[in-house]
Enzyme design. Structure first.
Site, short mmCIF file in Angstrom:
data_model
loop_
_atom_site.label_atom_id
_atom_site.label_comp_id
_atom_site.label_asym_id
_atom_site.label_seq_id
_atom_site.Cartn_x
_atom_site.Cartn_y
_atom_site.Cartn_z
N ALA A 111 -5.10 8.42 -4.16
CA ALA A 111 -5.14 9.22 -2.94
C ALA A 111 -5.64 10.61 -3.33
CB ALA A 111 -3.76 9.30 -2.33
N GLY A 116 -3.26 5.16 -5.51
CA GLY A 116 -3.67 4.47 -4.29
C GLY A 116 -4.87 3.56 -4.49
N GLU A 138 -3.39 0.49 -5.79
CA GLU A 138 -2.63 -0.15 -4.70
C GLU A 138 -3.58 -0.85 -3.73
OE1 GLU A 138 -0.40 3.58 -3.75
OE2 GLU A 138 1.35 2.27 -3.90
N GLU A 157 1.54 8.24 -10.58
CA GLU A 157 2.25 9.12 -9.63
C GLU A 157 3.37 9.92 -10.29
OE1 GLU A 157 1.01 6.21 -8.90
OE2 GLU A 157 0.32 6.12 -6.82
#
Ligand SMILES: CCCCCCC/C=C/C(=O)SCCNC(=O)CCNC(=O)[C@H](O)C(C)(C)COP(=O)(O)OP(=O)(O)OC[C@H]1O[C@@H](n2cnc3c(N)ncnc32)[C@H](O)[C@@H]1OP(=O)(O)O
Length: 266
Positions: free
Chosen positions: A74, A117, A120, A140
């Site tokens: 992200a 992300g 993911e 993260e």
């Protein structure tokens, strides 16, 4: 031969979308930011995948990045100044999992970094092929946060508890061969051939009956949500339902008559 796909939103800022036969190829296009997933990119991805899903011309989807990065997570710069009420009240990630509602099979072709992300998102896809230079990770913890789009949940199901803990608690990256040995990816391919080889598999998948492919995808994905007994029941119902389709009749008749089936997607 690739054809540029023009949908309702013909100009995209963060992705490129092209068509090869019955396959739609979506390529993330933020090279300067390592294809970091900003809100705008996710909106475009959601719009395009929904349009492809409802368009009978397409039978499967390939998602890729560039040779350096599938997606480095992200967009940290976009998240940096957000507060708790801001992320919770607007449910910041609610639409980020829309990809999991797409019925057509999705293949991820991962070269370079698939982090946070980005990893993911790859795990939301149905098949992952990795280029030899791929690096997967959930860093993260190094940013003072945790995965927020299913990373912990999908990773443990894919690789088991010890490896999922190791990857997530250390934030260290794993390479393509390790990902292959963990069963996270199905194949490791040379960087330069990755997209082409993934498209070949996507074309094969797209050549079969679309409702049947959607049923297979749904049934396998459901196994991640329910136990074995319920899963077998779910599969049985799906199997029976194929007997309400013309394609099941056509597939079996073609076998008996020693000819190629002609699918109508009905
Ligand atoms: C659809 C599901 C998504 C759900 C998301 C839910 C929550 C997810 C959270 C996260 O994903 S947090 C982010 C996790 N990712 C990372 O921590 C990786 C961050 N990036 C890096 O560690 C490195 O950039 C790299 C990928 C290892 C590459 O290193 P390298 O030295 O080769 O390049 P850089 O100079 O660092 O990067 C170039 C350029 O790209 C920008 N950038 C890289 N990653 C991001 C990112 N995630 N967000 C925003 N920008 C990123 C980086 O800042 C550089 O830009 P400039 O500073 O030069 O302008």
């Amino acid at each position: 031969m690739f054809r540029k796909i023009v949908f309702r939103f013909s100009t995209y800022n963060f992705i490129n979308v092209t068509q090869k036969g019955k396959v739609a190829l979506i390529q993330f296009n933020r090279p300067k930011a390592m294809n970091a997933l900003c809100d705008g990119l996710i909106k475009e991805l959601n719009q395009v995948t929904q349009e492809i899903d409802s368009n009978p011309e397409y039978g499967s989807i390939v998602i890729t990045g560039n040779e350096k990065a599938f997606a480095a997570g992200a967009d940290i710069k976009e998240m940096q100044d957000k507060s708790f009420p801001q992320v919770q009240n607007i449910q910041m990630l609610a639409s980020w999992e829309n990809l999991t509602n797409i019925k057509k099979p999705i293949l991820a072709a991962v070269n370079g970094y698939a982090l946070g992300g980005g990893f993911e998102l790859a795990m939301m896809c149905d098949i992952i092929y990795a280029g030899e230079n791929a690096k997967f990770g959930l860093p993260e913890a190094t940013l003072g946060t945790i995965p927020g789009c299913g990373g912990t949940q999908r990773l443990i199901r894919a690789v088991g508890k010890s490896k999922a803990m190791e990857i997530t608690l250390t934030g260290e990256f794993i390479d393509a061969q390790t990902a292959l040995s963990y069963g996270l990816v199905s194949k490791v391919l040379p960087v330069a051939n990755l997209v082409e080889e993934t498209l070949k598999v996507a074309e094969k998948i797209a050549s079969f009956s679309k409702p049947v492919a959607a049923l297979i995808k749904d049934t396998i994905n459901e196994a991640e949500n329910i136990g074995l007994r319920e899963g077998v029941k779910y599969e049985r119902k799906a199997f029976y339902s194929t007997f309400a389709t013309q394609d099941r009749k056509e597939g079996m008749s073609a076998f008996v008559e020693k000819r190629k089936p002609s699918w109508t997607d009905n």
